[in-house]
Design a protein around this motif. Structure first.
Motif, PDB file in Angstrom:
ATOM      1  N   ARG A  73       0.833  -1.203   0.000  1.00  0.00           N
ATOM      2  CA  ARG A  73       0.000   0.000   0.000  1.00  0.00           C
ATOM      3  C   ARG A  73       0.868   1.254   0.000  1.00  0.00           C
ATOM      4  O   ARG A  73       0.614   2.208  -0.732  1.00  0.00           O
ATOM      5  CB  ARG A  73      -0.930   0.003   1.223  1.00  0.00           C
ATOM      6  CG  ARG A  73      -1.829   1.223   1.175  1.00  0.00           C
ATOM      7  CD  ARG A  73      -3.046   1.180   2.045  1.00  0.00           C
ATOM      8  NE  ARG A  73      -4.038   2.080   1.462  1.00  0.00           N
ATOM      9  CZ  ARG A  73      -4.732   2.972   2.145  1.00  0.00           C
ATOM     10  NH1 ARG A  73      -4.608   3.048   3.451  1.00  0.00           N
ATOM     11  NH2 ARG A  73      -5.573   3.771   1.532  1.00  0.00           N
ATOM     12  N   HIS A  79      -1.765   9.701   6.087  1.00  0.00           N
ATOM     13  CA  HIS A  79      -3.028   9.138   5.601  1.00  0.00           C
ATOM     14  C   HIS A  79      -3.060   7.612   5.724  1.00  0.00           C
ATOM     15  O   HIS A  79      -3.956   7.052   6.354  1.00  0.00           O
ATOM     16  CB  HIS A  79      -3.273   9.540   4.152  1.00  0.00           C
ATOM     17  CG  HIS A  79      -4.365   8.762   3.494  1.00  0.00           C
ATOM     18  ND1 HIS A  79      -5.634   8.668   4.034  1.00  0.00           N
ATOM     19  CD2 HIS A  79      -4.380   7.993   2.380  1.00  0.00           C
ATOM     20  CE1 HIS A  79      -6.383   7.899   3.256  1.00  0.00           C
ATOM     21  NE2 HIS A  79      -5.645   7.471   2.263  1.00  0.00           N
ATOM     22  N   PHE A 136      -3.698   5.873   9.104  1.00  0.00           N
ATOM     23  CA  PHE A 136      -5.051   5.828   9.680  1.00  0.00           C
ATOM     24  C   PHE A 136      -5.816   4.596   9.209  1.00  0.00           C
ATOM     25  O   PHE A 136      -6.763   4.148   9.868  1.00  0.00           O
ATOM     26  CB  PHE A 136      -5.836   7.102   9.351  1.00  0.00           C
ATOM     27  CG  PHE A 136      -7.146   7.199  10.089  1.00  0.00           C
ATOM     28  CD1 PHE A 136      -7.170   7.478  11.448  1.00  0.00           C
ATOM     29  CD2 PHE A 136      -8.349   6.982   9.440  1.00  0.00           C
ATOM     30  CE1 PHE A 136      -8.371   7.553  12.140  1.00  0.00           C
ATOM     31  CE2 PHE A 136      -9.560   7.056  10.121  1.00  0.00           C
ATOM     32  CZ  PHE A 136      -9.569   7.344  11.474  1.00  0.00           C
ATOM     33  N   ALA A 162      -9.060   2.223  10.698  1.00  0.00           N
ATOM     34  CA  ALA A 162     -10.318   2.030   9.968  1.00  0.00           C
ATOM     35  C   ALA A 162     -10.504   0.573   9.561  1.00  0.00           C
ATOM     36  O   ALA A 162     -11.607   0.024   9.671  1.00  0.00           O
ATOM     37  CB  ALA A 162     -10.352   2.950   8.738  1.00  0.00           C
ATOM     38  N   GLU A 163      -9.431  -0.076   9.113  1.00  0.00           N
ATOM     39  CA  GLU A 163      -9.539  -1.489   8.743  1.00  0.00           C
ATOM     40  C   GLU A 163      -9.917  -2.329   9.960  1.00  0.00           C
ATOM     41  O   GLU A 163     -10.689  -3.283   9.859  1.00  0.00           O
ATOM     42  CB  GLU A 163      -8.209  -1.994   8.163  1.00  0.00           C
ATOM     43  CG  GLU A 163      -7.919  -1.472   6.774  1.00  0.00           C
ATOM     44  CD  GLU A 163      -8.776  -2.160   5.721  1.00  0.00           C
ATOM     45  OE1 GLU A 163      -8.448  -3.271   5.311  1.00  0.00           O
ATOM     46  OE2 GLU A 163      -9.798  -1.558   5.329  1.00  0.00           O
ATOM     47  N   SER A 173     -10.864   3.098  -0.341  1.00  0.00           N
ATOM     48  CA  SER A 173      -9.903   3.624  -1.301  1.00  0.00           C
ATOM     49  C   SER A 173      -9.934   2.767  -2.566  1.00  0.00           C
ATOM     50  O   SER A 173     -10.520   1.681  -2.584  1.00  0.00           O
ATOM     51  CB  SER A 173      -8.498   3.595  -0.701  1.00  0.00           C
ATOM     52  OG  SER A 173      -8.095   2.257  -0.545  1.00  0.00           O
ATOM     53  N   ASP A 191      -7.719   0.956  -3.693  1.00  0.00           N
ATOM     54  CA  ASP A 191      -7.144  -0.358  -3.427  1.00  0.00           C
ATOM     55  C   ASP A 191      -7.834  -1.066  -2.248  1.00  0.00           C
ATOM     56  O   ASP A 191      -7.275  -1.967  -1.631  1.00  0.00           O
ATOM     57  CB  ASP A 191      -5.620  -0.293  -3.225  1.00  0.00           C
ATOM     58  CG  ASP A 191      -5.201   0.743  -2.178  1.00  0.00           C
ATOM     59  OD1 ASP A 191      -6.044   1.583  -1.799  1.00  0.00           O
ATOM     60  OD2 ASP A 191      -4.046   0.699  -1.735  1.00  0.00           O
ATOM     61  N   GLY A 192      -9.068  -0.628  -1.941  1.00  0.00           N
ATOM     62  CA  GLY A 192      -9.910  -1.419  -1.040  1.00  0.00           C
ATOM     63  C   GLY A 192      -9.664  -1.248   0.444  1.00  0.00           C
ATOM     64  O   GLY A 192     -10.035  -2.113   1.236  1.00  0.00           O
ATOM     65  N   VAL A 193      -9.047  -0.130   0.845  1.00  0.00           N
ATOM     66  CA  VAL A 193      -8.802   0.090   2.272  1.00  0.00           C
ATOM     67  C   VAL A 193      -9.864   1.041   2.818  1.00  0.00           C
ATOM     68  O   VAL A 193     -10.172   2.062   2.213  1.00  0.00           O
ATOM     69  CB  VAL A 193      -7.385   0.664   2.499  1.00  0.00           C
ATOM     70  CG1 VAL A 193      -7.147   0.952   3.973  1.00  0.00           C
ATOM     71  CG2 VAL A 193      -6.342  -0.314   1.968  1.00  0.00           C
ATOM     72  N   HIS A 194     -10.416   0.695   3.994  1.00  0.00           N
ATOM     73  CA  HIS A 194     -11.458   1.512   4.598  1.00  0.00           C
ATOM     74  C   HIS A 194     -10.937   2.841   5.112  1.00  0.00           C
ATOM     75  O   HIS A 194      -9.775   2.965   5.487  1.00  0.00           O
ATOM     76  CB  HIS A 194     -12.086   0.770   5.784  1.00  0.00           C
ATOM     77  CG  HIS A 194     -12.949  -0.376   5.385  1.00  0.00           C
ATOM     78  ND1 HIS A 194     -12.473  -1.653   5.264  1.00  0.00           N
ATOM     79  CD2 HIS A 194     -14.271  -0.435   5.086  1.00  0.00           C
ATOM     80  CE1 HIS A 194     -13.463  -2.460   4.902  1.00  0.00           C
ATOM     81  NE2 HIS A 194     -14.562  -1.751   4.786  1.00  0.00           N
ATOM     82  N   ASP A 195     -11.837   3.794   5.194  1.00  0.00           N
ATOM     83  CA  ASP A 195     -11.593   5.016   5.944  1.00  0.00           C
ATOM     84  C   ASP A 195     -12.933   5.389   6.589  1.00  0.00           C
ATOM     85  O   ASP A 195     -13.987   4.941   6.122  1.00  0.00           O
ATOM     86  CB  ASP A 195     -11.081   6.137   5.036  1.00  0.00           C
ATOM     87  CG  ASP A 195     -10.203   7.141   5.778  1.00  0.00           C
ATOM     88  OD1 ASP A 195     -10.403   7.308   7.001  1.00  0.00           O
ATOM     89  OD2 ASP A 195      -9.341   7.753   5.133  1.00  0.00           O
ATOM     90  N   ARG A 240     -10.616  11.035   2.666  1.00  0.00           N
ATOM     91  CA  ARG A 240      -9.364  10.530   3.223  1.00  0.00           C
ATOM     92  C   ARG A 240      -9.095  11.184   4.565  1.00  0.00           C
ATOM     93  O   ARG A 240      -9.286  12.385   4.719  1.00  0.00           O
ATOM     94  CB  ARG A 240      -8.176  10.908   2.328  1.00  0.00           C
ATOM     95  CG  ARG A 240      -8.046  10.095   1.087  1.00  0.00           C
ATOM     96  CD  ARG A 240      -6.743  10.473   0.383  1.00  0.00           C
ATOM     97  NE  ARG A 240      -6.533   9.613  -0.761  1.00  0.00           N
ATOM     98  CZ  ARG A 240      -5.365   9.427  -1.355  1.00  0.00           C
ATOM     99  NH1 ARG A 240      -4.296  10.083  -0.909  1.00  0.00           N
ATOM    100  NH2 ARG A 240      -5.253   8.623  -2.377  1.00  0.00           N
TER     101      ARG A 240
END
Lengths: 299, 299
Positions: free
Chosen positions: A199, A208, A211, A215-216, B114, B116-120, B161
């Protein structure tokens, strides 16, 4: 008797390593001690050194070469930074001598300026590089609390950059909003590390992507044990991405303890396209101290 | 009597703000209190709210709309995140109701993925955006401990973000190797801030440029009072550079307290090329809470 008259000391903030050599420079014995330089009063360096060296002093060594934070301004005596570009072979000519009843000399650190005129410094790593590097060109990494990336060619350190990777890992994993989603005692999780490194390598500011750990975790996509390795991958990935961007496609030498060198090898493999060699950091320091001592001689 | 039957509460981690409205939505009175949500046991929300509201409860309000961390999983009751893209006008339909002897409803946060599949995630800022935004497209910034940058168009939050800018500033300036070269009580130094912001805007990883604070101080190029503003400029500069890279050339709305909004305006001016409007964060929250209450009505 093939005992050398030289002793080498790698004196970092939190620890000290002492090397006793054979006449050919082979390390006969290594002592590791916790008497770091951080917060040590000036008059407490010699007693600490005598404690650690003990019976080694019976052989009346001719030179005790010290590198690392003992040469910082707030250390034993300041060994001022040499400005880059600088030949590593200049190190033996720039030693500082503290007031002591032991034949101690302290190696200088290096300083550099970025293209936009901002200083950077290192201290201790110059001696590892002197010990580790052959004549070829290389991008040298010394990972740690403050990782250093130096471009070295034909024995000259041209420029370098510091990354506060280890320190940010410690702060973020124990003191930040991410701490409650990270298990600090977890063992290494290669998949999570590579996920984090990938990533970070694809871009994105550290403030950024970090964080994402929180969240994940909120969505059950990252467990506390995996989160530790994921954050490590993020931080090392950010460092590797930035350092490679700033340097030509030369080979890379990673100098450090085996476990952390392994992490950088993984991240560099994901970044791709570079030959990477691993060098043991303690051995590099021992050899660099030996080379400095040898260049000065025993007289 | 033009007193509205609605009360609005912006309940953050470390503080609480309560708004009492006129019938037309104008804020008649604001109360600020230190009863934050962080670490508060579930059964200590209602007593804290009664403490703060006091005599406001004599008027028997019909709705008390709450936004912020009181709706987190470890808060009063979880108001689950709504996934983006999401219309801000959906917020009033997704309120959570805690077990209480007051007519309390809690607004949900938002989540995004995002590329690429990452949560926020965000919580509280959705209500500020609902209060602040007209129908035009905008990149919305809510600076703070965890800054949020959201792309909003026609009342829809498309993606956002988080940047841990405020938290990293606190950690780096007080807990890291930079702390001893930073005077935490220094007043704002515009030149040093802009120097830091410029350096960060020209690229470079945070973990690298932050170390410049220490190295510049070693060479006397940065004083401890200036270092505080320089580090602030670095962190905000990294955030602005990354956020602008990830978003189209739309105008920017900065929502927050006047002092921090001013810092972002400076950094955005250095980044150049965007129209920037400043919006008071407290007023935005009050208006967003009012809009949510109004959409639900008093029955």
């Amino acid at each position: 008797m093939n005992l050398s008259p030289f002793i080498g000391i790698d004196w970092g903030s939190t620890h000290l390593r002492a090397f006793r050599y054979a006449n050919d420079g082979a390390v006969l014995e290594t002592r590791r001690a916790s008497q770091g330089a951080a917060g040590r009063p000036r008059d407490q360096y010699e007693p600490a050194l005598r404690d650690v060296l003990g019976d080694w002093l019976d052989a009346a060594p001719k030179r005790i070469i010290v590198c690392g934070m003992a040469g910082a301004r707030e250390g034993w005596i300041e060994a001022p930074y040499l400005a880059c570009p600088r030949r590593l072979a200049d190190l033996p000519e720039a030693l500082a001598t503290p007031d002591a009843n032991l034949p101690v000399s302290i190696a200088p650190g290096l300083s550099t300026l970025s293209d936009d005129g901002v200083h950077d410094v290192l201290r201790g790593e110059e001696t590892q590089m002197f010990g580790a590097l052959q004549e070829h060109s290389s991008l040298v990494v010394t990972p740690g609390t403050h990782s250093k990336w130096a471009y070295v060619s034909d024995g000259v350190v041209h420029r370098f950059r510091t990354y506060m990777t280890g320190e940010l890992f410690a702060l973020l994993s124990t003191q930040s909003a991410l701490a409650r989603t990270i298990d600090p005692s977890a063992s290494f999780d290669a998949l999570a590390f590579e996920q984090g490194a990938r990533r970070a390598l694809s871009g994105g500011a550290l403030s950024h992507v970090a964080f994402g750990v929180r969240a994940e975790a909120l969505f059950g996509a990252l467990t506390p044990p995996a989160a530790k390795s994921y954050l490590s991958g993020l931080l090392i990935g950010v460092e590797v991405a930035d350092a490679l961007k700033a340097n030509d496609g030369v080979s890379i030498a990673v100098i450090g303890a085996d476990d952390i060198v392994g992490l950088y090898q993984r991240a560099l493999a994901l970044a791709g396209g570079r030959a990477v060699i691993a060098i043991n950091g303690e051995q590099a320091a021992a050899k660099g101290l030996w080379r400095i001592a040898n260049a000065r001689g025993a007289s």
